[in-house]
Design a protein around this motif. Structure first.
Motif, PDB file in Angstrom:
ATOM      1  N   ARG A   1       0.952  -1.315   0.109  1.00 16.67           N
ATOM      2  CA  ARG A   1      -0.150   0.046  -0.166  1.00 16.67           C
ATOM      3  C   ARG A   1       0.934   1.412  -0.139  1.00 16.67           C
ATOM      4  O   ARG A   1       0.544   2.188  -0.681  1.00 16.67           O
ATOM      5  N   PHE A   2       1.712   1.390   0.762  1.00 14.02           N
ATOM      6  CA  PHE A   2       2.677   2.580   0.956  1.00 14.02           C
ATOM      7  C   PHE A   2       3.589   2.747  -0.140  1.00 14.02           C
ATOM      8  O   PHE A   2       3.655   3.793  -0.564  1.00 14.02           O
ATOM      9  N   GLY A   3       4.420   1.652  -0.586  1.00 14.45           N
ATOM     10  CA  GLY A   3       5.342   1.736  -1.555  1.00 14.45           C
ATOM     11  C   GLY A   3       4.818   1.552  -3.165  1.00 14.45           C
ATOM     12  O   GLY A   3       5.476   2.085  -3.930  1.00 14.45           O
ATOM     13  N   VAL A   4       3.793   0.750  -3.473  1.00 16.35           N
ATOM     14  CA  VAL A   4       3.450   0.559  -4.812  1.00 16.35           C
ATOM     15  C   VAL A   4       2.146   0.984  -5.187  1.00 16.35           C
ATOM     16  O   VAL A   4       2.008   2.160  -6.036  1.00 16.35           O
ATOM     17  N   TYR A   5       1.060   1.174  -4.499  1.00 19.22           N
ATOM     18  CA  TYR A   5      -0.167   1.611  -4.793  1.00 19.22           C
ATOM     19  C   TYR A   5      -0.751   2.915  -3.991  1.00 19.22           C
ATOM     20  O   TYR A   5      -1.801   3.624  -4.416  1.00 19.22           O
ATOM     21  N   HIS A   6      -0.240   3.213  -2.958  1.00 20.06           N
ATOM     22  CA  HIS A   6      -0.317   4.393  -2.353  1.00 20.06           C
ATOM     23  C   HIS A   6      -1.809   4.432  -1.606  1.00 20.06           C
ATOM     24  O   HIS A   6      -1.963   5.070  -0.611  1.00 20.06           O
ATOM     25  N   ARG A   7      -2.633   3.494  -2.111  1.00 23.17           N
ATOM     26  CA  ARG A   7      -4.014   3.598  -1.587  1.00 23.17           C
ATOM     27  C   ARG A   7      -4.847   2.478  -2.140  1.00 23.17           C
ATOM     28  O   ARG A   7      -4.762   2.151  -3.221  1.00 23.17           O
ATOM     29  N   PHE A   8      -5.692   1.924  -1.041  1.00 19.73           N
ATOM     30  CA  PHE A   8      -6.778   0.821  -1.324  1.00 19.73           C
ATOM     31  C   PHE A   8      -8.117   1.395  -1.257  1.00 19.73           C
ATOM     32  O   PHE A   8      -8.322   1.582  -0.067  1.00 19.73           O
ATOM     33  N   SER A   9      -8.718   1.390  -2.191  1.00 16.77           N
ATOM     34  CA  SER A   9     -10.120   1.796  -2.143  1.00 16.77           C
ATOM     35  C   SER A   9     -10.867   0.662  -1.503  1.00 16.77           C
ATOM     36  O   SER A   9     -10.675  -0.495  -1.703  1.00 16.77           O
ATOM     37  N   ARG A  10     -12.171   1.139  -0.996  1.00 20.03           N
ATOM     38  CA  ARG A  10     -12.951   0.025  -0.296  1.00 20.03           C
ATOM     39  C   ARG A  10     -13.529  -0.877  -1.418  1.00 20.03           C
ATOM     40  O   ARG A  10     -13.970  -1.918  -1.083  1.00 20.03           O
ATOM     41  N   VAL A  11     -13.883  -0.364  -2.467  1.00 23.06           N
ATOM     42  CA  VAL A  11     -14.510  -1.230  -3.470  1.00 23.06           C
ATOM     43  C   VAL A  11     -13.535  -2.389  -3.960  1.00 23.06           C
ATOM     44  O   VAL A  11     -13.848  -3.403  -4.380  1.00 23.06           O
ATOM     45  N   HIS A  12     -12.377  -2.117  -4.396  1.00 24.60           N
ATOM     46  CA  HIS A  12     -11.135  -2.677  -4.760  1.00 24.60           C
ATOM     47  C   HIS A  12     -10.383  -3.383  -4.020  1.00 24.60           C
ATOM     48  O   HIS A  12      -9.385  -4.055  -4.166  1.00 24.60           O
ATOM     49  N   LEU A  13     -10.589  -3.120  -2.338  1.00 29.57           N
ATOM     50  CA  LEU A  13      -9.861  -3.806  -1.397  1.00 29.57           C
ATOM     51  C   LEU A  13      -9.661  -5.204  -1.515  1.00 29.57           C
ATOM     52  O   LEU A  13      -8.443  -5.779  -1.520  1.00 29.57           O
ATOM     53  N   SER A  14     -10.701  -5.854  -1.744  1.00 31.89           N
ATOM     54  CA  SER A  14     -10.764  -7.381  -1.881  1.00 31.89           C
ATOM     55  C   SER A  14      -9.969  -7.927  -3.062  1.00 31.89           C
ATOM     56  O   SER A  14      -9.230  -8.930  -2.895  1.00 31.89           O
ATOM     57  N   ARG A  15      -9.794  -7.148  -4.095  1.00 35.76           N
ATOM     58  CA  ARG A  15      -8.919  -7.466  -5.227  1.00 35.76           C
ATOM     59  C   ARG A  15      -7.494  -7.353  -4.982  1.00 35.76           C
ATOM     60  O   ARG A  15      -6.773  -8.336  -5.402  1.00 35.76           O
ATOM     61  N   TYR A  16      -7.040  -6.333  -4.335  1.00 32.95           N
ATOM     62  CA  TYR A  16      -5.751  -6.236  -3.982  1.00 32.95           C
ATOM     63  C   TYR A  16      -5.295  -7.213  -2.990  1.00 32.95           C
ATOM     64  O   TYR A  16      -4.236  -7.741  -2.891  1.00 32.95           O
ATOM     65  N   LEU A  17      -6.437  -7.652  -2.045  1.00 33.44           N
ATOM     66  CA  LEU A  17      -5.937  -8.596  -1.099  1.00 33.44           C
ATOM     67  C   LEU A  17      -5.757 -10.073  -1.886  1.00 33.44           C
ATOM     68  O   LEU A  17      -4.989 -10.728  -1.544  1.00 33.44           O
ATOM     69  N   ASP A  18      -6.729 -10.316  -2.693  1.00 33.98           N
ATOM     70  CA  ASP A  18      -6.315 -11.598  -3.585  1.00 33.98           C
ATOM     71  C   ASP A  18      -5.073 -11.885  -4.234  1.00 33.98           C
ATOM     72  O   ASP A  18      -4.404 -12.662  -4.575  1.00 33.98           O
ATOM     73  N   GLU A  19      -4.736 -10.481  -4.685  1.00 35.84           N
ATOM     74  CA  GLU A  19      -3.649 -10.359  -5.322  1.00 35.84           C
ATOM     75  C   GLU A  19      -2.332 -10.793  -4.620  1.00 35.84           C
ATOM     76  O   GLU A  19      -1.400 -11.693  -4.810  1.00 35.84           O
ATOM     77  N   ALA A  20      -2.313 -10.169  -3.460  1.00 37.08           N
ATOM     78  CA  ALA A  20      -1.110 -10.319  -2.377  1.00 37.08           C
ATOM     79  C   ALA A  20      -1.378 -11.784  -1.875  1.00 37.08           C
ATOM     80  O   ALA A  20      -0.235 -12.350  -1.591  1.00 37.08           O
ATOM     81  N   ALA A  21      -2.482 -12.316  -1.675  1.00 38.95           N
ATOM     82  CA  ALA A  21      -2.594 -13.714  -1.107  1.00 38.95           C
ATOM     83  C   ALA A  21      -1.913 -14.561  -2.235  1.00 38.95           C
ATOM     84  O   ALA A  21      -1.357 -15.686  -1.830  1.00 38.95           O
ATOM     85  N   TRP A  22      -2.177 -14.484  -3.620  1.00 33.49           N
ATOM     86  CA  TRP A  22      -1.670 -15.338  -4.501  1.00 33.49           C
ATOM     87  C   TRP A  22      -0.228 -15.129  -4.657  1.00 33.49           C
ATOM     88  O   TRP A  22       0.345 -16.350  -4.729  1.00 33.49           O
ATOM     89  N   LEU A  23       0.276 -14.041  -4.590  1.00 30.66           N
ATOM     90  CA  LEU A  23       1.901 -14.038  -4.713  1.00 30.66           C
ATOM     91  C   LEU A  23       2.550 -14.474  -3.285  1.00 30.66           C
ATOM     92  O   LEU A  23       3.491 -15.034  -3.384  1.00 30.66           O
ATOM     93  N   TRP A  24       1.924 -14.365  -2.312  1.00 32.75           N
ATOM     94  CA  TRP A  24       2.341 -14.844  -0.966  1.00 32.75           C
ATOM     95  C   TRP A  24       2.232 -16.415  -1.176  1.00 32.75           C
ATOM     96  O   TRP A  24       3.273 -17.369  -1.054  1.00 32.75           O
ATOM     97  N   SER A  25       1.263 -16.957  -1.437  1.00 30.40           N
ATOM     98  CA  SER A  25       0.863 -18.490  -1.571  1.00 30.40           C
ATOM     99  C   SER A  25       1.835 -19.049  -2.736  1.00 30.40           C
ATOM    100  O   SER A  25       2.273 -20.205  -2.499  1.00 30.40           O
ATOM    101  N   SER A  26       1.896 -18.412  -3.818  1.00 27.38           N
ATOM    102  CA  SER A  26       2.628 -19.019  -4.870  1.00 27.38           C
ATOM    103  C   SER A  26       4.091 -19.176  -4.704  1.00 27.38           C
ATOM    104  O   SER A  26       4.923 -19.748  -5.623  1.00 27.38           O
ATOM    105  N   ALA A  27       4.778 -18.349  -3.921  1.00 28.69           N
ATOM    106  CA  ALA A  27       6.187 -18.114  -3.550  1.00 28.69           C
ATOM    107  C   ALA A  27       6.583 -19.532  -2.767  1.00 28.69           C
ATOM    108  O   ALA A  27       6.072 -19.851  -1.707  1.00 28.69           O
TER     109      ALA A  27
END
Length: 457
Positions: free
Chosen positions: A302-328
């Motif tokens: 949030r702080f270094g890449v996107y700077h802000r997570f809107s409430r509408v798209h928050l779940s989408r950014y969380l799914d992206e972070a969960a996939w990157l974490w789980s696939s590593a």
């Protein structure tokens, strides 16, 4: 069978196991090869009709001759169903539906987003792909449409599962009305609340909740974690209440500066241990360090890449972070100096596409009339809608409510927000504000003579 198919795809398209961006550009030189690559990934068992799911389909020839002898070329990659006579391509009813960009740019977009550790901003993605920023923003959300876990109808996390809550959001902006307002941290703020569920084997799932009570946390946790799992939390009392419905529950007391400990699985008194001693079979480590590590990844994203997570798209950014974490995958390597060093490496790009692209059918995303994003309804009645579509419909219902037409000062403010907190005192002007200067008096009208007045008219 999965590894054999993975090596076969790499061999057919002349790709290495750990491919890079330069190799993708060199291999996919024409659009036909890129389309064949997508058809192999989206249809692993052969093409089928997305309208009626029939496998009786036919591909159009590259050149078709009519009765009059004229030749016309049909659309590239076009199929026709022998059952319902519908025409389709590999992009129909997928996140790539209706796109006019070359498929090579989509392959590069998938590579950049799936190979990063904290995501890629739309500005940087547009620079890499040679497109505009709005186009890159929509492409990134189309890729995130493949990364959510709405296809999982049963809990998937088992064993020892760490659970923690995280509030995401920046500091509220200061203006003339909120300059002297104190904004409490943690549970006193109105930031979005995220539940992090991290299994010790590496998989992580997230959920957005409206509160931190046991009644609000339990449905989200039970939908992801199996009942026989052993929960590990911090000193949160609400999570302790939720842990009663599972196979076991252990916690650490961060208030007493306890961040990790060892306990016996049979509940007996723990043994005396030496420092860095190996764990026995009847013992377990109790901590939430993995969940807190994922929370730190979200904060850096949030702080270094996107700077802000809107409430509408928050779940989408969380799914992206969960996939990157789980696939590593992490491994320990030894340097030339003899020291051990950890290394985190993402799964091979082709292997990730083999998992994501077969679920592309039905995950659509379109431009809205106002330049935003729109999620069409599911193809079938039994399919779950996209999480962003649910939020989109809730916002539309809220806008059409009775209070939507009233001015903001006459609307009823929700409880627990900054709008209900009284100001500590009157708003003062800044010390550097310029003082009000009186207006200069208007000059008196001139005294004209009779001859001058006659000359004016």
């Amino acid at each position: 069978m999965g590894n054999e198919r993975f090596y076969k795809i790499c061999q057919d398209f002349d790709l290495s196991i750990h491919t890079d961006a330069d190799e993708l550009t060199a291999r996919f030189t024409d659009e036909a090869q890129a389309r064949t690559f997508f058809e192999t990934l989206v249809w692993p068992d052969g093409p089928f009709c997305p309208h009626c799911k029939s496998v009786k389909v036919y591909r159009f020839n590259s050149v078709k001759t009519t009765r009059s002898g004229e030749a016309r070329a049909p659309r590239v990659g076009l199929f026709e169903c022998g059952n319902c006579a519908a025409q389709f391509t590999v992009k129909t009813f997928t996140p790539l539906h209706g796109t006019k960009l070359p498929l090579l740019k989509w392959i590069k977009a998938l590579f950049y987003l799936l190979s990063s550790s904290k995501g890629v901003s739309s500005v940087v993605l547009a620079r890499h792909l040679g497109v505009t920023q709005p186009t890159a923003w929509k492409m990134a959300h189309a890729v995130r449409e493949l990364l959510d876990y709405r296809h999982e109808s049963e809990p998937v996390l088992d064993g020892e599962v760490e659970i923690d809550t995280k509030r995401i959001g920046g500091e509220p902006r200061k203006d003339g009305h909120t300059k002297y307002v104190w904004n409490p941290r943690g549970k006193g703020s109105d930031k979005s609340i995220v539940v992090i569920m991290n299994a010790r084997e590496g998989r992580v799932r997230t959920g957005v909740v409206t509160g931190e009570s046991a009644a609000e946390l339990a449905p989200v946790i039970k939908a992801v974690v199996k009942p026989e799992a052993h929960l590990m939390t911090d000193g949160d009392k609400a999570l302790a209440v939720v842990g009663r419905d599972f196979g076991g529950h252990s916690s650490v007391n961060h208030g007493a500066e306890e961040y990790a400990r060892v306990e016996r699985k049979d509940g007996k008194r723990p043994r005396k241990r030496r420092r860095n001693a190996e764990l026995r079979d009847d013992e377990r480590n109790v901590h939430v360090n993995h969940a807190e590590g994922f929370a730190g990844l979200l904060e850096r994203s949030r702080f270094g890449v996107y700077h802000r997570f809107s409430r509408v798209h928050l779940s989408r950014y969380l799914d992206e972070a969960a996939w990157l974490w789980s696939s590593a995958s992490s491994r320990t390597m030894t340097t030339t100096d003899g020291h051990s060093q950890g290394e985190v490496q993402a799964e091979p790009f082709v292997l990730q596409l083999m998992t994501l692209m077969p679920r592309a059918l039905g995950r659509q995303i379109r431009w809205s009339a106002k330049g935003g994003l729109f999620w069409p309804p599911p193809l079938q009645d039994g399919d779950l809608p996209a999480p962003s579509r649910v939020l989109m419909l809730e916002r539309a219902k809220e806008k059409n409510s009775e209070e939507h037409g009233l001015p903001r000062k006459y609307r009823e403010a929700p409880k627990g927000t900054r709008g209900t907190r009284p100001l500590p005192g009157p708003v003062r002007l800044r010390a550097t504000s310029p003082s009000l200067r009186p207006l200069r008096p208007a000059p008196p009208p001139p005294d004209y003579t009779d001859e001058e007045i006659d000359g004016l008219y």
